[in-house]
Design a protein around this motif. Structure first.
Motif, short mmCIF file in Angstrom:
data_model
loop_
_atom_site.label_atom_id
_atom_site.label_comp_id
_atom_site.label_asym_id
_atom_site.label_seq_id
_atom_site.Cartn_x
_atom_site.Cartn_y
_atom_site.Cartn_z
N GLN A 43 0.76 -1.20 -0.14
CA GLN A 43 -0.04 0.11 -0.02
C GLN A 43 0.98 1.19 -0.09
N HIS A 52 -0.83 6.03 1.84
CA HIS A 52 -1.29 4.61 1.81
C HIS A 52 -2.43 4.59 0.63
N ARG A 68 -0.78 -4.54 3.80
CA ARG A 68 -0.05 -3.65 4.43
C ARG A 68 1.22 -4.19 5.19
#
Length: 422
Positions: A43, A52, A68
């Motif tokens: 991300q 992000h 993530r």
């Protein structure tokens, strides 16, 4: 749904890092050809660690799955290692969920050694496995001084890396010397496919519209000769040779020759400091430009230089040559005279080569090009011709499409054989 291609790399569109751009070109091209494509990535943004991106989205037919991770961006070594480990874990988990028997799983080399966990995923899921090698780790890290990549640990990591390469249906390399190194490591030549990198050659046009106004905006006169560098300047690149050449030219009174550095990288601060120590007043600095203005930025320079430390030949192939050639500008390569880029420049008549450390020769080459516009134009025209004829995005993405089609066909043949025998 037919066989899918699942790519895995730390960065992807809309990130503008080099690995992201190259991967994006291939993924979107395959999707446009009707091939189902999924990309497992992070991300994060290379240039902006605080940004992000969405966990899932579809862009131009490509399914993007972003995982993530802890940290990201340009960090200290230990923090970066932690970031890599969390990406290995999250990306492997995501790939395990996505990959099905008959798919093609392609692992790039960002982060390093990603092929090791992805080999296990491909094997357990019954997928074809491809490793797309941009940089050869752990050898590259060891040469650059990373202690864990040396000695017994380095040899162990190389053994695991080689195991993943030998297990792959194909290993895509970007240069001849990289191919030779893999063969010396025991990878069969029929497992290796060479597909060179490329640049956005349709956007990087000779004398791109607006470059004269940008040149003026950056404070250069039309009579100046600009020696440019564009992109990331890292530890694999030599800068001392160009700095001492700039010093020689400054002392000789060549006030018409200026040096322009556009970009960033780990060696940028060193460049600043050394230029200040040497008392150089003929170097200008600019940050990265937007991709939409890259053509203008590249065209500002009359000459471009690029470099690679000789002991890193084959572990990395500088892709800056393609952008320089697409812009129809001559290149001066500071590195091994027998290196990959030196051979390309000689083969296509697109530039000159200077050995690392020979700043006097480099200064002479710069003067030669500065004082002979016709010679500059001829070298630049030769480089653009090489791009148009063979070293372009269309040729390389078509080679990728052919490779994927071959692998998918092999999987389809196996399925049919299994059904016939059942």
């Amino acid at each position: 749904m037919g066989a899918r291609v699942i790519f895995c790399n730390r960065f992807f569109w809309p990130d503008e890092s080099a690995t992201a751009q190259i991967l994006s070109d291939v993924a979107f091209d395959l999707a446009a050809r009707g091939q189902p494509v999924t990309v497992v990535t992070s991300q994060l943004s290379y240039s902006d660690p605080k940004r992000h991106l969405a966990a899932r989205e579809e862009v131009a037919g490509v399914q993007i799955l972003r995982v993530r991770t802890w940290g990201g961006g340009r960090q200290a070594l230990l923090a970066k290692a932690a970031h890599f480990v969390t990406f290995y874990m999250a990306a492997s988990t995501a790939a395990w969920r996505e990959v099905r028997r008959g798919d093609v799983l392609v692992a790039k080399t960002d982060p390093p050694l990603l092929s090791i966990p992805m080999m296990l995923v491909a094997r357990m899921r019954g997928a074809k496995f491809v490793v797309w090698i941009q940089d050869l780790y752990p050898e590259l890290a060891g040469r650059l001084g990373v202690a864990i990549a040396r000695g017994l640990t380095g040899r162990f990591l190389a053994m695991l890396r080689n195991k993943s390469l030998k297990a792959a249906s194909a290993n895509v390399v970007i240069g001849k010397r990289m191919l030779s190194i893999l063969c010396s490591q025991g990878v069969r030549e029929d497992q290796i496919v060479m597909i060179p990198n490329w640049t956005a050659d349709r956007a990087l046009l000779p004398n791109a519209s607006g470059h004269q106004s940008l040149r003026k905006e950056w404070g250069f006169a039309s009579s100046d000769t600009i020696v440019g560098y564009s992109g990331n300047l890292g530890r694999a690149h030599d800068v001392d040779t160009i700095l001492h050449a700039a010093k020689e030219l400054q002392l000789s009174g060549r006030s018409d020759i200026h040096f322009l550095f556009v970009g960033g990288g780990k060696t940028r601060e060193y460049l600043y400091q050394r230029a200040s120590t040497l008392g150089l007043g003929n170097i200008a600095y600019r940050p990265y430009v937007e991709r939409s203005r890259l053509g203008e930025s590249m065209a500002v320079a009359d000459i471009h230089w690029l470099s690679l430390k000789p002991d890193l030949e084959g572990m990395i192939v500088p892709s800056k040559f393609y952008g320089i050639a697409a812009s129809a500008r001559p290149a001066i390569f500071v590195g091994s005279p027998t290196g990959e880029i030196a051979e390309l420049l000689e083969k296509h008549g697109a530039g000159l080569t200077c050995p690392v450390g020979n700043s006097a020769l480099l200064a002479q080459q710069i003067v030669q090009l500065a004082d002979d516009p016709e010679f500059r134009t001829r070298l630049g025209r030769n480089g653009r011709r090489a791009i148009d004829e063979s070293l372009n995005q269309r040729v390389s993405t078509s080679a990728w499409a052919s490779l994927i089609n071959r692998l998918v066909s092999q999987m389809d043949t196996r399925k049919n054989l299994w059904r016939d025998s059942a």
